[in-house]
Structures are given as C-alpha cells and as structure tokens.
Motif scaffolding. Structure first.
Motif, PDB file in Angstrom:
ATOM      1  N   THR A   7      22.753  39.414  47.101  1.00 50.20           N
ATOM      2  CA  THR A   7      22.616  39.655  45.663  1.00 50.20           C
ATOM      3  C   THR A   7      22.616  41.150  45.403  1.00 50.20           C
ATOM      4  O   THR A   7      21.803  41.890  45.974  1.00 50.20           O
ATOM      5  CB  THR A   7      21.308  39.041  45.126  1.00 50.20           C
ATOM      6  N   LEU A   8      23.535  41.611  44.545  1.00 51.09           N
ATOM      7  CA  LEU A   8      23.605  43.024  44.184  1.00 51.09           C
ATOM      8  C   LEU A   8      22.446  43.369  43.245  1.00 51.09           C
ATOM      9  O   LEU A   8      21.816  42.480  42.656  1.00 51.09           O
ATOM     10  CB  LEU A   8      24.940  43.331  43.510  1.00 51.09           C
ATOM     11  N   PRO A   9      22.131  44.657  43.084  1.00 47.41           N
ATOM     12  CA  PRO A   9      21.017  45.055  42.210  1.00 47.41           C
ATOM     13  C   PRO A   9      21.114  44.530  40.781  1.00 47.41           C
ATOM     14  O   PRO A   9      20.086  44.297  40.136  1.00 47.41           O
ATOM     15  CB  PRO A   9      21.083  46.589  42.240  1.00 47.41           C
ATOM     16  N   LEU A  98      43.272  40.910  44.817  1.00 45.18           N
ATOM     17  CA  LEU A  98      42.854  39.772  44.014  1.00 45.18           C
ATOM     18  C   LEU A  98      41.517  40.042  43.324  1.00 45.18           C
ATOM     19  O   LEU A  98      41.348  39.737  42.131  1.00 45.18           O
ATOM     20  CB  LEU A  98      42.743  38.517  44.883  1.00 45.18           C
ATOM     21  N   VAL A  99      40.557  40.604  44.056  1.00 40.88           N
ATOM     22  CA  VAL A  99      39.254  40.888  43.460  1.00 40.88           C
ATOM     23  C   VAL A  99      39.401  41.895  42.328  1.00 40.88           C
ATOM     24  O   VAL A  99      38.716  41.796  41.301  1.00 40.88           O
ATOM     25  CB  VAL A  99      38.268  41.390  44.534  1.00 40.88           C
ATOM     26  N   ARG A 100      40.305  42.872  42.487  1.00 33.28           N
ATOM     27  CA  ARG A 100      40.553  43.824  41.401  1.00 33.28           C
ATOM     28  C   ARG A 100      41.093  43.108  40.163  1.00 33.28           C
ATOM     29  O   ARG A 100      40.682  43.395  39.036  1.00 33.28           O
ATOM     30  CB  ARG A 100      41.540  44.895  41.867  1.00 33.28           C
ATOM     31  N   ILE A 101      42.005  42.160  40.379  1.00 32.60           N
ATOM     32  CA  ILE A 101      42.549  41.393  39.254  1.00 32.60           C
ATOM     33  C   ILE A 101      41.452  40.565  38.593  1.00 32.60           C
ATOM     34  O   ILE A 101      41.351  40.509  37.358  1.00 32.60           O
ATOM     35  CB  ILE A 101      43.705  40.497  39.734  1.00 32.60           C
ATOM     36  N   PHE A 102      40.626  39.909  39.408  1.00 37.05           N
ATOM     37  CA  PHE A 102      39.520  39.122  38.845  1.00 37.05           C
ATOM     38  C   PHE A 102      38.590  40.000  38.004  1.00 37.05           C
ATOM     39  O   PHE A 102      38.097  39.583  36.959  1.00 37.05           O
ATOM     40  CB  PHE A 102      38.722  38.449  39.967  1.00 37.05           C
ATOM     41  N   SER A 103      38.338  41.214  38.451  1.00 33.44           N
ATOM     42  CA  SER A 103      37.461  42.095  37.674  1.00 33.44           C
ATOM     43  C   SER A 103      38.090  42.437  36.331  1.00 33.44           C
ATOM     44  O   SER A 103      37.387  42.546  35.317  1.00 33.44           O
ATOM     45  CB  SER A 103      37.160  43.370  38.468  1.00 33.44           C
ATOM     46  N   GLN A 104      39.400  42.601  36.307  1.00 30.51           N
ATOM     47  CA  GLN A 104      40.079  42.862  35.041  1.00 30.51           C
ATOM     48  C   GLN A 104      39.984  41.657  34.108  1.00 30.51           C
ATOM     49  O   GLN A 104      39.685  41.789  32.922  1.00 30.51           O
ATOM     50  CB  GLN A 104      41.556  43.192  35.303  1.00 30.51           C
ATOM     51  N   VAL A 105      40.227  40.470  34.654  1.00 31.85           N
ATOM     52  CA  VAL A 105      40.220  39.248  33.854  1.00 31.85           C
ATOM     53  C   VAL A 105      38.835  38.971  33.273  1.00 31.85           C
ATOM     54  O   VAL A 105      38.705  38.563  32.106  1.00 31.85           O
ATOM     55  CB  VAL A 105      40.706  38.062  34.705  1.00 31.85           C
ATOM     56  N   GLU A 208      32.289  47.526  44.446  1.00 31.85           N
ATOM     57  CA  GLU A 208      33.292  48.396  43.839  1.00 31.85           C
ATOM     58  C   GLU A 208      33.707  47.911  42.456  1.00 31.85           C
ATOM     59  O   GLU A 208      33.842  48.715  41.521  1.00 31.85           O
ATOM     60  CB  GLU A 208      34.515  48.491  44.755  1.00 31.85           C
ATOM     61  N   HIS A 209      33.911  46.600  42.313  1.00 34.81           N
ATOM     62  CA  HIS A 209      34.491  46.085  41.068  1.00 34.81           C
ATOM     63  C   HIS A 209      33.487  45.452  40.114  1.00 34.81           C
ATOM     64  O   HIS A 209      33.778  45.308  38.919  1.00 34.81           O
ATOM     65  CB  HIS A 209      35.586  45.066  41.406  1.00 34.81           C
ATOM     66  N   PHE A 210      32.311  45.058  40.625  1.00 32.82           N
ATOM     67  CA  PHE A 210      31.333  44.400  39.756  1.00 32.82           C
ATOM     68  C   PHE A 210      29.954  45.054  39.808  1.00 32.82           C
ATOM     69  O   PHE A 210      29.086  44.709  39.018  1.00 32.82           O
ATOM     70  CB  PHE A 210      31.195  42.919  40.141  1.00 32.82           C
ATOM     71  N   GLY A 211      29.775  45.975  40.734  1.00 33.55           N
ATOM     72  CA  GLY A 211      28.469  46.608  40.866  1.00 33.55           C
ATOM     73  C   GLY A 211      28.080  47.452  39.669  1.00 33.55           C
ATOM     74  O   GLY A 211      26.885  47.676  39.421  1.00 33.55           O
ATOM     75  N   SER A 212      29.062  47.943  38.903  1.00 33.56           N
ATOM     76  CA  SER A 212      28.767  48.780  37.733  1.00 33.56           C
ATOM     77  C   SER A 212      28.450  47.971  36.483  1.00 33.56           C
ATOM     78  O   SER A 212      28.128  48.552  35.445  1.00 33.56           O
ATOM     79  CB  SER A 212      29.940  49.720  37.453  1.00 33.56           C
ATOM     80  N   MET A 213      28.555  46.655  36.569  1.00 35.11           N
ATOM     81  CA  MET A 213      28.195  45.826  35.412  1.00 35.11           C
ATOM     82  C   MET A 213      26.697  45.966  35.141  1.00 35.11           C
ATOM     83  O   MET A 213      25.878  45.896  36.054  1.00 35.11           O
ATOM     84  CB  MET A 213      28.525  44.357  35.663  1.00 35.11           C
TER      85      MET A 213
END
Length: 515
Positions: A7-9, A98-105, A208-213
């Motif tokens: 689990t990320l922060p 793919l993970v980069r695309i998912f983050s965009q979507v 990288e792609h979701f940690g900044s949420m």
C-alpha cells in the motif's frame, strides 16, 4: 504461487501473484460501479467504461488507440455493480507503457462532448440490442425487484441497472461523469494488480504514475461514506407482460415465457459461499438440448429432474450472484407461452428448490464438489481470470484466498451444510457464517462438518423475488404464485404459516418489457 500486497502512502494498493511465463496480465480495479450511483449520476459507470480509451490530457483518442494496438495485447474496460476494471494481457517489456496509459485514462480523461456523442449513439444501439435478449435483461429485472429502496421509490444499491437508462443516456453530460469520477476514482479505492510480473517493479511503476495522487479530502471521504449505502434486500414480484408486443425480428426465434425465482443468499466472503456454490453446481441445469456429458450439466439435478422429465421446459438452470454484502440465489426456467406451461412451471421450480432444502443425494453431492473444484482450477489456468480474481479479492478484503484453501473448503462441504444454506435461502431464516472466515486447514483437519461462523441477521425480510416475462392474459395461472409459495413454504412468512406479501410492480420494469 504467493500473493504480495503493498500500500502506497496515499492508499493506492499494488498486488501481484507469482506465475512465470511469456505473457503478463495487468489490470487496475476500482471500488466503484452502479451500486454507488445516485439518481443524478445514474449510468455513469456504463458510460465511463465505454469512454475508457478516449482523449486524455496527453493523448488524442486516435493516438491512444494506436499506442494500445502497438502493444500487441488485448485491452478491455468493464463496469459492474461493485467495480470498474481496466486490464490487459501483454509482453512483460510493455508493462511500463501500459501502466502509463492506465494513468492517463484514470487520472486525466477529457470527456470531450463530441466523443461523448459518439459513445451515446453506440451505447443506445447496444442497449436496444440487449433489450431483445431475455437471458441478459431478466437478471437485471431480478436485481431491480430484489433491491428496492425502503420507501418504494425505486431500485437502490445492487438494484441499480448495469446499463445506462435510455432516458439518462440522452442527457448525460461530461460534468456529470466528472462528478462521479472525482468522487470514486480516489487512490484509496484503487488496486493495480498483475500476474507474472515482479512485485517490486510494479510498485515502482505505481509510485511513478499514481504515487502523486492526493489522498481524498475529508469532504470526499464523507461523501463516499454517505453514498456507500448498505445493501437491503426487499424481494418482491414483477410481471413483465409482453402480450401484444411485436414478434422477434428473427422468425427462427420462438417466443417463450421466462420465470425467475430468487432469494437472498450469503455474500462473497462468507464461509457459506462454498456450500452455496456447491449447491449451485449440484442443481446445475441448461437447455433442452445440451451436447456433451459429465461436466456439461447432463447429470445435474435440474437436467435429470426437470429437463428430462418435462418436455415442455425449454431451459432450466440455477444461478448465484454473490456480492460484498449480499447475494442472490435462485432458479429460472423458460417455457412455451401457453396455459399448460404457465400452470405447471412455477410448481416445478418451487418443488425443486424446496426439495433440495430437505434431501441431498450423497453421490450427486460428491459429483458436484468434484465438478466445482475442477471448474475452479481450470478457470484459473487463464491468466486473465486469475488476474481478475486477484484484483477483486484485494479490492474487497485486501488479501487473496489461495486456490488450495478454496479446494479444501469445497471438499469439506457435507450434506447438512448444503441443506442448511438451502433452508436459509428458501425458508428465509437468518443467514449463518457471514462474519467469520476460516483459516487455512491442515491435512488432518479436513474431516467433519464445514466450519460455521457467527450468526448475523439477513439484510431483508426473507421473502422471495419472482420475475415473469411473457404474454400474460387475465386470469393467467402464473398470477396464482401465492398459492404455490404457500404450498411449498417459500419465503419466511409461508415457512411460518402466514401469507405472502403483495405484488411489487414497477412502471420502469413495465416500460423495459416493451422495448
């Protein structure tokens, strides 16, 4: 194989399952879906999965599709009552893309009005097509009748339709969709899952792609809590009269009357889900013609006791829909629309479902347990199926039950366990074992009765749900369902010797039957 969860922060979870191979299955699972919709956001889940790969902040729709095609795998988006998923199977080297695309979507969709209009048109066509398929639509009606608002204002939670209502589809706006997304697409409700990909590498991609949420603000958390209504099963009866409706466009399609009889059942994480799944396999069923032998339903109870004995029954089968806090279990049949079939079909269904609550053939039980374990193991040979199982389980319970443990628990199911869960459903008595999950069992602990947890009250009254679609004339025998329920003690009130409630017929259901 072992499951790892990190689990990320910000609350975003990453789950992986070891399964080395040439391909990897990766998906993102979101705790959203139609049960969380309101009257203002109705249909958003359906539209969001249809607009999944449209324009984002960094991609046009065309560029996004070209990027996905260059991956060489298959990519899907799908919405359900309790989750929205985005998943793919591809080569390991392409997972970062793919993970980069998912983050965009997920994080940066634009929901352009022109693209929404295109989706609106294709979705309307889809709804019209599905409305001609009773096998697809009647389970929807069953859910709508089974899970009504306590004040009678319409379906709620699990009763909300999977398909966007046509009247809503015409007016739904990008602002409405964004409202739904901003409420539910928060990191604490997301799981990035993979089968066959290194866990630590996937965690890095997630960071990288979701940690900044940002974690959801207090007002968003409060709104999520307010809209996460507990399921309340109500049961009821609906007749969808097709008398006078135009014939099917395909002349080879024979009009039939469809009858679904359902009951509230245990939820997906209850230990009693294993006896219930065994009961569902034991009852089985299918069409009046079924090619194949063992494993195809030919030796199931509904095939041998209904389809083989009553030539006028075109199909008859058992169904089971488990959810996080409730479930539906029942039996359905399709017959020719004449007085003879209408007068006999409901007593046949009631007899089968009431009999199994009192008597279970031991040989048939062992066959059902073997078939259930076989089906479970064979389905999990598919990475896509294993991925979805991993993602959904981590999403709801933050862990995954090992398949070996599931097979052990199926093997422990005995005759009394099946009869007990059948009585809970058919007679509407309190649901057992909804609060305790048994731990993994050792080889020496596999004998004896199935472990039962603490007893909790069911969410509803214990009454049945009956949905009938077909041409119904005045005085049709199917309108006499109450006498059948009394005779076979269907529902809590009849099991206690009193009468059943009144018919619950909704105008929305009547309109749906005329499409």
């Amino acid at each position: 194989m072992s499951t790892r969860v990190t689990t990320l922060p910000n609350g975003f979870r990453v789950a992986t399952e070891d399964n080395p191979g040439h391909f990897v299955s990766v998906g993102i699972y979101i705790d959203a879906g139609t049960r969380y919709e309101t009257d203002d956001t109705a249909g958003c889940s359906h539209i969001m999965d249809r607009m999944a790969f449209k324009s984002t902040a960094n991609y046009t729709s065309t560029a996004l599709v070209q990027e996905l095609e260059s991956l060489g795998g298959n990519v899907i988006a799908h919405s359900s009552r309790e989750s929205i998923i985005y998943q793919s199977s591809l080569f390991p080297k392409d997972v970062p893309r793919l993970v980069r695309i998912f983050s965009q979507v997920l994080r940066y969709p634009l929901f352009l009005p022109a693209e929404l209009d295109e989706v609106r048109e294709s979705t309307m066509w889809e709804i019209q097509e599905l409305s001609q398929k009773p096998e697809m639509m009647i389970p929807e009606f069953v859910h709508q009748v089974a899970y009504q608002s306590p004040d009678g204002s319409g379906p709620r939670t699990l009763g909300r339709p999977l398909l966007c209502p046509p009247e809503t589809l015409e007016i739904i706006s990008p602002e409405t969709i964004n409202t739904f997304r901003s409420t539910w697409y928060t990191p604490n409700r997301m799981v990035l899952a993979a089968v066959g990909y290194p866990h630590d590498e996937l965690v890095k991609l997630a960071e990288e792609h979701f940690g900044s949420m940002s974690p959801p603000a207090s007002d968003v958390l409060s709104l999520q809590s307010q809209l996460s209504l507990p399921t309340q099963y109500t049961g009821g009866v609906a007749f969808l009269n097709t008398l006078g409706a135009p014939p099917p466009p395909n002349p080879d399609i024979v009009p039939l009357t469809h009858v679904h009889l359902a009951f509230e059942a245990v939820h997906a994480t209850s230990p009693d889900i294993y006896p219930l799944a065994t009961l569902n396999t034991l009852m089985g069923g299918g069409g009046s013609f079924s090619a194949g032998g063992p494993g195809k339903g030919m030796y199931s109870r509904l095939y041998t006791q209904v389809l083989n004995r009553h030539h006028w029954v075109e199909s008859c089968q058992c169904f089971n829909f488990p959810y996080s806090d409730s479930g539906l279990f029942g039996i359905s049949a399709s017959v020719r629309p004449d007085t003879s079939g209408h007068s006999r079909v409901l007593p046949v269904l009631a007899e089968q479902i009431a009999t199994i609550a009192e008597r279970v053939d031991v040989t048939a039980l062992e066959r059902a347990k073997n078939q259930l374990r076989s089906n479970l193991l064979m389905s999990l040979e598919s990475r896509a199926v294993e991925l979805e199982d991993l993602g959904r389980q981590v999403l709801t319970q933050n862990a995954r039950t090992p398949v070996g443990e599931m097979c052990d628990l199926i093997g422990m199911v005995e005759e009394e366990d099946v009869k007990r869960v059948a009585r809970m459903c058919v007679y509407g008595v309190d649901l057992d074992a909804t609060g305790t999950k048994p731990t993994r069992l050792s080889e020496g602990e596999r004998t004896g009765s199935f472990p039962v947890g603490k007893r909790l009250a069911r969410t509803g009254s214990g009454e049945p749900t009956l949905v009938v679609q077909g041409p119904l004339r005045d005085g049709d025998p199917l309108y006499g369902y109450e006498d059948v329920f009394k005779r076979f003690r269907i529902g809590r009130k009849n099991a206690a010797g009193s009468s059943t409630g009144k018919v619950r017929a909704k105008s929305g259901l009547k309109r749906a039957a005329t499409h």
